[in-house]
Design a protein around this motif. Structure first.
Motif, PDB file in Angstrom:
ATOM      1  N   PRO A   1      51.788  60.370  17.474  1.00 13.95           N
ATOM      2  CA  PRO A   1      52.636  61.343  16.759  1.00 13.95           C
ATOM      3  C   PRO A   1      52.245  61.488  15.294  1.00 13.95           C
TER       4      PRO A   1
ATOM      5  N   TYR B   1      57.513  56.361   0.818  1.00  9.96           N
ATOM      6  CA  TYR B   1      56.667  55.261   1.289  1.00  9.96           C
ATOM      7  C   TYR B   1      55.557  55.076   0.265  1.00  9.96           C
TER       8      TYR B   1
ATOM      9  N   PRO C   1      52.877  51.841   3.009  1.00 11.53           N
ATOM     10  CA  PRO C   1      52.802  53.165   3.634  1.00 11.53           C
ATOM     11  C   PRO C   1      53.587  53.233   4.942  1.00 11.53           C
ATOM     12  N   LEU C   2      53.826  54.446   5.380  1.00 19.95           N
ATOM     13  CA  LEU C   2      54.237  54.685   6.761  1.00 19.95           C
ATOM     14  C   LEU C   2      52.972  54.590   7.608  1.00 19.95           C
ATOM     15  N   VAL C   3      53.016  53.747   8.645  1.00 18.06           N
ATOM     16  CA  VAL C   3      51.818  53.506   9.460  1.00 18.06           C
ATOM     17  C   VAL C   3      52.051  53.958  10.896  1.00 18.06           C
TER      18      VAL C   3
ATOM     19  N   GLN D   1      49.944  53.794  14.532  1.00 13.82           N
ATOM     20  CA  GLN D   1      48.770  53.134  15.105  1.00 13.82           C
ATOM     21  C   GLN D   1      48.820  53.176  16.623  1.00 13.82           C
ATOM     22  N   GLY D   2      47.658  53.307  17.239  1.00 12.23           N
ATOM     23  CA  GLY D   2      47.571  53.263  18.693  1.00 12.23           C
ATOM     24  C   GLY D   2      46.294  53.923  19.168  1.00 12.23           C
TER      25      GLY D   2
ATOM     26  N   LEU E   1      61.721  56.825   9.326  1.00 17.57           N
ATOM     27  CA  LEU E   1      60.544  56.591  10.174  1.00 17.57           C
ATOM     28  C   LEU E   1      60.625  57.464  11.437  1.00 17.57           C
ATOM     29  N   PRO E   2      59.497  58.052  11.843  1.00 25.28           N
ATOM     30  CA  PRO E   2      59.545  58.958  12.998  1.00 25.28           C
ATOM     31  C   PRO E   2      59.662  58.209  14.314  1.00 25.28           C
TER      32      PRO E   2
ATOM     33  N   SER F   1      59.360  60.500  17.867  1.00 24.39           N
ATOM     34  CA  SER F   1      58.176  60.091  18.623  1.00 24.39           C
ATOM     35  C   SER F   1      58.545  59.670  20.041  1.00 24.39           C
TER      36      SER F   1
ATOM     37  N   LEU G   1      51.684  51.788  21.075  1.00 23.11           N
ATOM     38  CA  LEU G   1      51.843  52.728  19.975  1.00 23.11           C
ATOM     39  C   LEU G   1      52.737  52.039  18.940  1.00 23.11           C
ATOM     40  N   VAL G   2      52.271  51.982  17.702  1.00 24.02           N
ATOM     41  CA  VAL G   2      53.011  51.259  16.665  1.00 24.02           C
ATOM     42  C   VAL G   2      53.445  52.212  15.557  1.00 24.02           C
ATOM     43  N   ILE G   3      54.697  52.105  15.172  1.00 23.80           N
ATOM     44  CA  ILE G   3      55.208  52.848  14.016  1.00 23.80           C
ATOM     45  C   ILE G   3      55.768  51.830  13.037  1.00 23.80           C
ATOM     46  N   GLN G   4      55.306  51.897  11.806  1.00 22.89           N
ATOM     47  CA  GLN G   4      55.685  50.872  10.823  1.00 22.89           C
ATOM     48  C   GLN G   4      55.954  51.491   9.464  1.00 22.89           C
ATOM     49  N   GLY G   5      56.908  50.926   8.746  1.00 22.58           N
ATOM     50  CA  GLY G   5      57.189  51.384   7.390  1.00 22.58           C
ATOM     51  C   GLY G   5      58.592  50.978   6.966  1.00 22.58           C
TER      52      GLY G   5
END
Lengths: 357, 357
Positions: free
Chosen positions: A152, A324, A328-330, A332-333, B151-152, B156, B329-333
């Motif tokens: 996304p 952020y 940061p807003l991260v 990953q995948g 955070l999305p 997502s 799938l990773v979302i971080q922040g």
């Protein structure tokens, strides 16, 4: 393969129904006989899938209730459908090709009221004139799978933009191949050996220079930069190729490159890895978009950042905004693969169909 | 504070105009005199902001062209506006409170055709009956800021669901406070000391037990689980509290807890950290949603996973699906804070207004 889908209708709770009125490859177009009412049913679509999986042309399709148009008529028929269904149903033109030849039809589709869903990077990395035309109705275009496949990325950046939170900087490892290569050379393996392993693992294009040139990452960087409002062309992006010009495809065969060219690049990379390590950093092949800067190449990054910690072929995107700013807003995948690309395209189609209740 | 906003109109390229017709706190409602045409202008909104920043009530607002309703009339007036603007303009009822008392108005708003935007977790973690009512028109509700602030996360997950990619497992560190605490105890610091530092850094609620109980994480877990279609109530979530019942708020003052209670918990956590470390793992306070399992508490996780590598107060969500099966799938922040929460709410409002062109 390009995929024309009409309106969806909600059925039974969570299920959705997508009416596919036509499917095209580069040579042929298969269309339902009554585009206003009917659709290509699951039997035809299964057969389309089988034919394309075999590497054949859609023109081989027969024995089903559908019309098959060949190359000469393809474009005209496509535009006929677009003009009939574009404005009335929000027909989505779905481009999953990797060709520049679709740009003309897509632009005309926009004029005819169609929605556009792209996995193809070429239309968005063409001239600014083409780009402006394609995104001229921003609510009616989606292209999640152009960057990071189904991750996304685009939808999240669009949310940040619409929330008014200014994006200062994007740094991303957007090539699974180069992500893998950089984390392996970090471990002390010679570049030449790592590229050969990557090739044998199926991580690279048949000619690994297609990955090592950085051109694919540059296209993704351009899409992100333009999303942020930067008025730039592909030619204005500084791209660092991992091989010198004299080892390019026009001057050296793939075999020569793999067997004798690559090994000459080992020392330089090894030295750069060592220097970065002395600073407590690692090397990553990334895109950096910041202010007027948009470049693609090897950067020294902190070992303990999301990008620095990256191992293997995952894509990683770090987005720095006002909200952020320090961390940061991260996102990953896995950033490649048929399944995740298709998932991104499907989510885009459904998202856009929400605009036509 | 609750915020009624009407339709937006696009102006000059990227700019958007949101018509705010009313703003409410728990005691008062401020409304534009002509809700069909006018709006609360920037002067009034600035004053609303100033009054609330001072910790005062909206009833203190005067000298502006607006109507102020007090507690008794508040609900009736609000529903009057909802019935006038809900179906015709897609009026959004925006709930940024932390109260359960808004649920009734929100449910009636749904019936009156309003869109719902929530930063408030309570309405979505009420009974299944309330939940079903609120999400009965799924296209007309957004609640990004209920989990991970801006955070999305929700958007997502919704994309993944609509793409048909089945979500097998979600593991998330959804409390900045507990994320910080767990990464500090990993470094060998005693829990008691870490919690006190967290409190002095302003990372915790005034009574740190509000964080350590895990209840806030459990509400977020319930929102995610229900999004995945799980038909469960808050009471069915297994929640591990970081303090025993006898140290609860009804049995011990905050001071006693900080000065004499907490220190008794140090050894147990230290021992668990040590054991995890012997397995090459670290401890994280996470929610786990997998199959029928939905629980919240300390888990041993691989050191080199996204959650295991987490340092400090970022939120991290790992989503495992058919497409993201080995690597998630990773979302971080940053998952908390006024700015990022507001950004998430604003993006939701704009997203929903796209449905009313």
């Amino acid at each position: 393969m390009k995929n024309f889908s009409g309106k969806r209708s909600l059925c039974s709770g969570t299920g959705v129904h997508l009416r596919v009125v036509g499917v095209s490859d580069s040579k042929s177009l298969v269309v339902t006989p009554d585009i206003k009412q009917k659709e290509l049913d699951d039997n035809i679509l299964s057969e389309v899938w089988r034919v394309k999986s075999d590497g054949s042309s859609l023109s081989k399709l027969s024995g089903f209730e559908c019309q098959v148009f060949s190359n000469g008529e393809l474009r005209t028929e496509m535009l006929g459908i677009a003009s009939l269904l574009g404005k009335s149903t929000g027909l989505a033109l779905v481009d999953c090709s990797a060709s520049s030849e679709t740009i003309g039809v897509l632009k005309q589709g926009v004029d005819l009221g169609c929605c556009i869903v792209l996995a193809n990077k070429k239309p968005l990395t063409s001239t600014l004139e083409d780009y402006d035309k394609l995104v001229s109705r921003p609510r009616y275009i989606r292209h999640e799978s152009t960057v990071g496949a189904g991750l996304p990325v685009i939808s999240s950046i669009n949310r940040i933009i619409s929330s008014g939170d200014p994006i200062h900087r994007i740094v991303g490892s957007l090539s699974g191949t180069l992500g893998y290569v950089m984390s392996e050379v970090e471990d002390g393996k010679p570049l030449s050996q790592v590229v050969k392993s990557a090739k044998s693992l199926g991580y690279t294009e048949p000619d690994p220079r297609d990955d090592l040139s950085g051109m694919d990452v540059a296209r993704k960087a351009l899409i992100l930069a333009r999303l942020l409002g930067r008025r730039i062309e592909l030619s204005s992006i500084r791209i660092e190729s991992l091989y010198p010009e004299e080892m390019g495809p026009s001057k050296m065969s793939v075999e020569d490159f793999l067997n004798s060219g690559l090994v000459k690049l080992d020392n330089n990379i090894e030295e750069r890895v060592r220097k970065a390590s002395l600073n407590g950093n690692v090397l990553r092949y990334v895109c950096v978009i910041e202010g007027t800067r948009c470049e693609v190449g090897i950067q020294e990054l902190p070992k303990n950042s999301a990008l620095g910690r990256l191992r293997g072929s995952d894509n990683v995107l770090e987005i720095y905004t006002r909200c952020y700013s320090e961390q940061p807003l991260v996102i990953q995948g896995a950033g490649a693969g048929n399944d995740t690309t298709a998932a991104g395209v499907l989510a885009d189609i459904l998202d856009i169909q929400d605009l036509f209740p």
